[in-house]
Design a protein around this motif. Structure first.
Motif, PDB file in Angstrom:
ATOM      1  N   ILE A 107      11.545 -32.109  74.684  1.00 35.47           N
ATOM      2  CA  ILE A 107      12.936 -32.511  73.860  1.00 35.47           C
ATOM      3  C   ILE A 107      13.583 -32.747  75.300  1.00 35.47           C
ATOM      4  O   ILE A 107      14.167 -33.582  75.846  1.00 35.47           O
ATOM      5  N   LEU A 111      14.711 -36.337  76.824  1.00 33.79           N
ATOM      6  CA  LEU A 111      16.585 -36.283  77.269  1.00 33.79           C
ATOM      7  C   LEU A 111      16.525 -36.923  78.428  1.00 33.79           C
ATOM      8  O   LEU A 111      16.855 -37.916  79.089  1.00 33.79           O
ATOM      9  N   SER A 224      11.713 -42.309  70.765  1.00 37.20           N
ATOM     10  CA  SER A 224      12.417 -40.398  70.770  1.00 37.20           C
ATOM     11  C   SER A 224      11.505 -40.085  70.491  1.00 37.20           C
ATOM     12  O   SER A 224      11.096 -38.802  71.348  1.00 37.20           O
ATOM     13  N   SER A 225      11.379 -40.377  68.656  1.00 37.12           N
ATOM     14  CA  SER A 225      10.350 -39.316  68.183  1.00 37.12           C
ATOM     15  C   SER A 225       8.946 -39.851  68.574  1.00 37.12           C
ATOM     16  O   SER A 225       8.053 -38.458  68.527  1.00 37.12           O
ATOM     17  N   ILE A 228       8.680 -37.825  71.726  1.00 37.93           N
ATOM     18  CA  ILE A 228       7.811 -36.550  72.324  1.00 37.93           C
ATOM     19  C   ILE A 228       6.034 -36.040  72.142  1.00 37.93           C
ATOM     20  O   ILE A 228       6.428 -35.159  72.200  1.00 37.93           O
TER      21      ILE A 228
END
Length: 301
Positions: A107, A111, A224-225, A228
């Protein structure tokens, strides 16, 4: 004399509408996601991983750092469901606490990449000119290096440790976010609602935060997914090389590394963390693919 007929205003074309404008857009995307069986498998896999990470303190049967010299290298049993390691520590408990570390790395790294990448991509795509050329040439230089080697170089300069590991993971993914965000902003600049906002005298910051960024979220969510998963895999690889988490931290990549010496006598020490890494990465990739299809307005399931 006939009265002049006034044509009714035409409805905005689907390609000119914001992808996730309001509740109906999100509901349609959620409906498409629920219809994707692979995406739902990934969703539940990721959900289990997150729940284990969040509640590890309460569901772990033992202290992950507690050593028991009478139970060295024990195979899975009733008391130790996943066996013990070379110091007699419960592998199940260490795996649960390791999920917290992997989730935090994934995460935070995502970010860092998301914030820096969207900032650079928005500036590059919206303002163009010299800013676009300079930012994109820097991104091209970063993308010339393999991501893992770039992260390894950054950690080598900053030194091993969890904080430096997350910084390195975040930096090597910035070019991907920047280039995709730039592409979205360039396409949005041609839309009528952006031109209307400019003609009404709206400032650059108002247009960026009220119109550009909200309508650039869909590709950013998908990336983003997926990132990760990349962050967790890269962090495990760096910890495997001794450049990430340091003993006795229960990190999956480091557990994989320490178990190499016992592959013949106690293969479960390395096998279990390896399977856990594969499980999490597969779950996030399945979910990311499903989000890509769900947030694509041209997809029809």
């Amino acid at each position: 004399m006939q009265e002049p007929q006034i044509a009714a205003p035409s409805a905005p074309r689907s390609e000119d509408r914001p992808l996730l404008s309001g509740r109906p857009g999100w509901m349609k995307a959620a409906g498409r996601l629920r219809q994707n069986k692979k995406a739902m498998v990934g969703f539940w896999m990721v959900s289990v991983f997150i729940l284990v990470a969040v509640f590890a303190k309460w569901i772990a049967p033992y202290d992950p750092l507690e050593q028991n010299m009478d139970m060295l290298l024990k195979p899975p049993s009733f008391h130790y469901l996943l066996g013990t390691d070379e110091y007699g520590r419960d592998i199940l408990s260490r795996m649960m606490y390791g999920a917290q570390i992997s989730l935090m790395i994934g995460i935070v790294g995502m970010l860092v990449s998301l914030i820096l990448g969207m900032a650079l991509g928005t500036i590059s795509g919206y303002f163009g000119g010299a800013a676009d050329m300079i930012i994109m040439r820097i991104m091209d230089i970063l993308m010339a290096f393999p991501g893992f080697l770039l992260a390894l170089a950054i950690v080598s300069v900053l030194g091993p440790g969890m904080t430096n590991l997350m910084i390195a993971i975040g930096i090597f993914s910035v070019p991907s976010f920047a280039r995709i965000c730039r592409s979205s902003v360039l396409s949005l600049n041609q839309k009528e609602f952006i031109e209307a906002a400019k003609s009404m005298g709206s400032g650059h910051m108002r247009i960026i935060f009220n119109h550009v960024l909200p309508n650039s979220l869909a590709p950013m969510i998908v990336l983003s997914s997926l990132r990760i998963a990349t962050a967790i895999l890269s962090a495990s690889g760096l910890s495997f090389l001794g450049m990430g988490a340091q003993p006795p931290t229960p990190e999956w990549g480091m557990m994989l590394n320490t178990g190499r010496e016992f592959l013949r006598s106690a293969p479960h020490i390395s096998l279990i963390p390896g399977l856990a890494i594969m499980y999490v990465v597969l779950g996030f990739n399945l979910l990311g693919d499903g989000l890509r299809d769900a947030l694509d307005p041209k997809m029809k399931l």
